[in-house]
Write an enzyme that holds these catalytic residues in place. Structure first.
Site, PDB file in Angstrom:
ATOM      1  N   ALA A 173     -42.269  17.499  36.784  1.00  0.00           N
ATOM      2  CA  ALA A 173     -42.674  18.382  35.691  1.00  0.00           C
ATOM      3  C   ALA A 173     -43.350  17.609  34.566  1.00  0.00           C
ATOM      4  CB  ALA A 173     -41.458  19.146  35.159  1.00  0.00           C
TER       5      ALA A 173
ATOM      6  N   ILE B 111     -24.385  12.594  36.105  1.00  0.00           N
ATOM      7  CA  ILE B 111     -23.558  13.614  36.752  1.00  0.00           C
ATOM      8  C   ILE B 111     -22.335  13.959  35.922  1.00  0.00           C
ATOM      9  CG2 ILE B 111     -24.306  12.920  39.071  1.00  0.00           C
ATOM     10  CD1 ILE B 111     -21.498  11.644  39.430  1.00  0.00           C
ATOM     11  N   ASP B 112     -22.051  13.179  34.882  1.00  0.00           N
ATOM     12  CA  ASP B 112     -20.753  13.300  34.208  1.00  0.00           C
ATOM     13  C   ASP B 112     -20.653  14.445  33.196  1.00  0.00           C
ATOM     14  OD1 ASP B 112     -19.829  11.072  35.642  1.00  0.00           O
ATOM     15  OD2 ASP B 112     -20.686   9.711  34.164  1.00  0.00           O
TER      16      ASP B 112
ATOM     17  N   ARG C 262      -9.631  21.344  52.449  1.00  0.00           N
ATOM     18  CA  ARG C 262      -8.739  22.507  52.537  1.00  0.00           C
ATOM     19  C   ARG C 262      -8.426  22.854  53.987  1.00  0.00           C
ATOM     20  NH1 ARG C 262      -6.541  26.637  50.020  1.00  0.00           N
ATOM     21  NH2 ARG C 262      -7.276  26.128  47.932  1.00  0.00           N
TER      22      ARG C 262
ATOM     23  N   ARG D 101      -0.210  20.553  53.997  1.00  0.00           N
ATOM     24  CA  ARG D 101      -0.186  19.225  53.393  1.00  0.00           C
ATOM     25  C   ARG D 101      -0.611  19.278  51.930  1.00  0.00           C
ATOM     26  NH1 ARG D 101      -3.539  15.132  57.023  1.00  0.00           N
ATOM     27  NH2 ARG D 101      -1.623  14.930  58.231  1.00  0.00           N
TER      28      ARG D 101
ATOM     29  N   MET E  37     -15.231  12.197  40.378  1.00  0.00           N
ATOM     30  CA  MET E  37     -15.847  11.356  39.344  1.00  0.00           C
ATOM     31  C   MET E  37     -15.881  12.059  37.985  1.00  0.00           C
ATOM     32  SD  MET E  37     -18.979   9.334  41.144  1.00  0.00           S
ATOM     33  CE  MET E  37     -18.719   7.682  41.807  1.00  0.00           C
ATOM     34  N   GLY E  38     -16.529  11.413  37.029  1.00  0.00           N
ATOM     35  CA  GLY E  38     -16.704  11.998  35.710  1.00  0.00           C
ATOM     36  C   GLY E  38     -16.427  11.032  34.571  1.00  0.00           C
TER      37      GLY E  38
ATOM     38  N   GLN F  61     -20.802  11.860  45.475  1.00  0.00           N
ATOM     39  CA  GLN F  61     -21.046  12.827  44.399  1.00  0.00           C
ATOM     40  C   GLN F  61     -22.317  12.537  43.599  1.00  0.00           C
ATOM     41  OE1 GLN F  61     -16.985  13.664  42.293  1.00  0.00           O
ATOM     42  NE2 GLN F  61     -16.714  11.864  43.559  1.00  0.00           N
TER      43      GLN F  61
END
Lengths: 324, 324, 324, 324
Positions: B27, B132-133, B160, B168, B175-176, B257
């Site tokens: 862009a 990404i955080d 899942r 289980r 992350m973050g 991630q």
């Protein structure tokens, strides 16, 4: 033909779950219904066999679940079944419920359990190889292996983005227990610079030679099998010893490789093996595992199945050619 | 209007790579071309600014890369730019190449670098939040956050399958850094039973209360931010202390991630902010970050940007309601 | 052994693109480099062969593209090569450039082209089956088929969501030209209620019988091969004639089946066949297609290859069992 | 506060299904349980409301379905509810079951239905915007829109592979009914060369100008909204009139855009709006739609909601800049 002997089949999933198990259950249900066989789902593997924890399986319901990962029957490892006591209780449960054949979907340990059980129980058992590790003889692929590799490579593709953006070395550890199958498949298909598997006679020295000359102007991807003796941490240490300037990260893909919607191949394998399991029961066979060997349906006695499945010569040569 | 002042813009990506950076570059190139501005790509962040490591960016080429992760300009962290010496060298490089404005795509550290640089360099700087955080003030979302959350939840969905198949407990670490944004978003959207984030005043005691009563007849998912003080291992220990029978696994999603094709939202954000960066330069603004705040284009001075972005009250309340 | 005869190999992709072609090019480049063979990439299939539109292929660059769809060599259908004139020109181009062997990745039409070319050109040709249709003899799977099926089933899974939410009949048309392979694989693996393929002697009457009793209280999925003679529209009309109350939609998956990142199986197939193509050239073979038959490397003369690849008996029986 | 008035809420999904509906149901169930409100699921939209086709919704079950597409409550369009007769029957059903508030998840038609119903029924109604078309006022995004765009762009990315391999023009038609939102978002984020939407005053002439000069040496992607008046076929004809040599294909993405696992944003939107719906009921509001406007929770009366949602100026300007 002794078709009329089998009236009521029990089926269970055992060991680690793997994508494609629900597709196999769907096909088993469909084939059972077509042949007028009653089908009982046994929950949580050998645990449910001991306790009579049963459920009804209908192809109408399972049809909606062909595309799902995991197993609707749940799965577990059973300490009790490893004791004669537990197996006797399971035998009693089978008799009480008039189950006259068993289909078990699982790995190595599952088939060892069936072998032990066959000493006291003489109804026919059919096995279906369900494990992501592809470590079972008598089949090209186990149910779940192709899905696990696809999950691994989609994740390694993502890691490549970061590796190339940073000119970074990534060590990616994949699953497979003692087998290098997931590692060799996922490494060869992601353009990995080095692949370490337990079956390879070669040690990691060749990798260090490559890293020594690595000029830090590009990505460098290493795929390591969790079963390889060196391990990601020690490998990282060795690499830094030889080339102190490298920017290096370790990622363990972990349990994500075990779940998720099954790939096309695994669903198809589940459908093929599920139908084959009922077919072979109707033919009067017992105590064999249904597999697809050299792309053909193939039935192997359990004694052979539990032998180690080796990474074949063609793959070993590919590994040598591509990563050296 | 001082539109005619800007003739040559340099752009670079800095800090960790994040999905959507290439869309922003596309862009920027398009908007620069439409406005007759020369555009130079600076490679490897501040490193390339110091060394004059440049490349040409054309919208024609970038158009094919809108959908790709990583950054075609590569990125790096620069120790040299943290010293005045390095910044003086960068200034020299800008002058030599007649670059009269800079656009920087990166995180917190990138904007701190621009602030320091602004003390000796008075050409206009425009920032675009790329990390990404989601830990930057002045924008609803940072470039890459939505992609990281989508990658996280696709992987948690896979986990899942296994968690339900085995009844289980899974502790999934996402992350973050110091921000709980990825954790709270990925936990609330995957039906997690508990979510631990650094911003929450609440400790993990409420989780232990839930686990105490957990009957091992279902999955139990915990999403933990990597910045949360307890950490996955200690949490696992605490859980086992309170309920010794649980079957528990830890998975760290790790670097997957950070990569992968950007989500629709991140590509769109990249396109919006890339065009806005050129627009605002043409309007004569300087030393602001282009963001999308309350879904509207918004420009924030760097001094405000580097303040911590807090998980807002609505999210905190949702967390309370959903996981308690 | 005449290993030393082959010094310079040309490679091109031809016909429709298919996922896995770039993986094959990577392996060819790697194997060529290891064996000291010069490799030239020929662009746009036979068109580039005629015009001498060449490029250099290095494994170092291709390594980054193993995971990408399409073909970096581009592809085209060539009318000129169908004329003797065009083939003579191609021969001249080969001589001028001292290319002493050709590897062609493509489908049926590609191999017919090689057969015609072999009448005037006696350098060795090796084929690699690249088409999503799986309509080639001498290989279990063609390059791209598994990816196409995976794309198809991921999309059909999405359609299932809507079909179940609305209790709706969906007719999904998949690709495959005259072959029912994509249809049968994607139908059996998505729990389709009916699958129509050109190879089946059975007509759609059985489907109408099922629809007659369809109570509109659930989804009903039909997968139709584009090569099946009835076609989605006529089928829809027939269904509505028999059961006027049904809520019915048609979806054609179309060209999305042709692109996208290759699946693990297709990347591996590309790597295996790419290496095999160089190996077999070094062994002095000519005018064979490298395939994987019964999961083993297998080489088939072109005359056999262009015969129709039939859906095998096991699949036909599965179709009968599962959908009736 | 009249918190204690609401004791029993009924919820239904109506109109086309859209990804995120199950996430909203999960959050509604969780919030209802936390506030001691009984929750009844009404099946098949207004049809189930008329017939009393009810089911129980528990957050414990819905937690496992947050990540799934479609709607567990099923959905339908109801002719009967469009008649006063039908609405009277629905009113009776509500009274009989002591339901004292309704939450409806659906689109434009759903809210018109609520408006009509409000004339004879004075219990509070709360709407949640659920449609992939993003054609509803009072919210930045409707539930399902982000998922539909993500599905569209993943498929357009695949088509790009083929377009680039063949130097081909692709016209891709996306959904959206009378709204160009899906088209503009999916076009801007895939590097499309042209985007045609119904809201644009501009006709397709600019596109023909670009195609006139298209040299057939690259891909050329056109994204067309299904609501645009020209339509894919006529556009193809016009393009061929202006440049007869082009290789051109049309692909309609179709119903795949409607299904599939919801994106992170749609799940989060579902969770936010589901909780907000219960919250606002407890505050005594009625006959408003819960939305997220400018990234903040916002409640709009139904009369305003059913007005057309226009593609905003910023998007229109982006369209102009990027594709001209």
């Amino acid at each position: 033909m002794n078709t009329n002997r089998i009236k009521h089949v029990g089926v269970f999933t055992s060991g680690g779950d793997s994508p494609g198990m629900n597709a196999a259950l769907y096909a088993i249900a469909k084939a059972a219904e077509k042949n007028g066989i009653k089908l009982t789902g046994i929950k949580k593997g050998y645990e449910g066999l001991i306790d009579g924890d049963f459920t009804t399986l209908k192809s109408y319901d399972l049809q909606k679940l062909v595309h799902t990962g995991g197993t609707v029957l749940k799965t577990a490892r059973s300490k009790r079944f490893m004791e004669l006591e537990g197996r006797k209780k399971a035998l009693q449960t089978l008799h009480t419920n008039h189950i006259d054949a068993l289909i078990a979907i699982g790995g190595d340990g599952t088939f060892k359990g069936l072998l032990a059980f066959s000493e006291i129980c003489d109804i026919p058992f059919i096995g279906i190889p369900g494990t992501i590790d592809n470590d079972i003889s008598g089949t090209d692929y186990t149910l779940g292996f192709d899905s696990a590799v696809n999950t691994a490579i989609e994740n390694i593709d993502k890691i490549r983005d970061t590796a190339e953006s940073h000119n970074r070395i990534f060590i990616v550890e994949v699953m497979g227990k003692d087998s290098g199958y997931i590692a060799i498949h996922s490494g060869l298909t992601t353009g990995a610079d080095a692949i370490l598997i337990p079956e390879s006679g070669k040690d990691f020295i060749y990798l260090l030679d490559k890293v020594k000359n690595y000029d830090s102007e590009d990505a460098f991807l290493v795929v390591v099998s969790e079963g390889d003796e060196i391990g990601a941490e020690l490998l990282a240490t060795k690499i830094k010893e030889i080339n102190a300037n490298v920017d290096l990260r370790i990622t363990r893909l972990g349990h994500v490789q075990r779940g998720g919607n099954p790939s096309a191949l695994d669903r198809m394998l589940g459908v093929r093996l599920g139908v084959a399991a009922i077919d072979v029961l109707l033919l009067g066979k017992k105590n064999v595992m249904a597999g697809v060997l050299n792309n053909q349906l193939h039935f192997t006695v359990f004694e052979e199945v539990v032998k180690q499945h080796q990474v074949n010569d063609e793959l070993q040569e590919l590994l040598e050619l591509i990563t050296n």
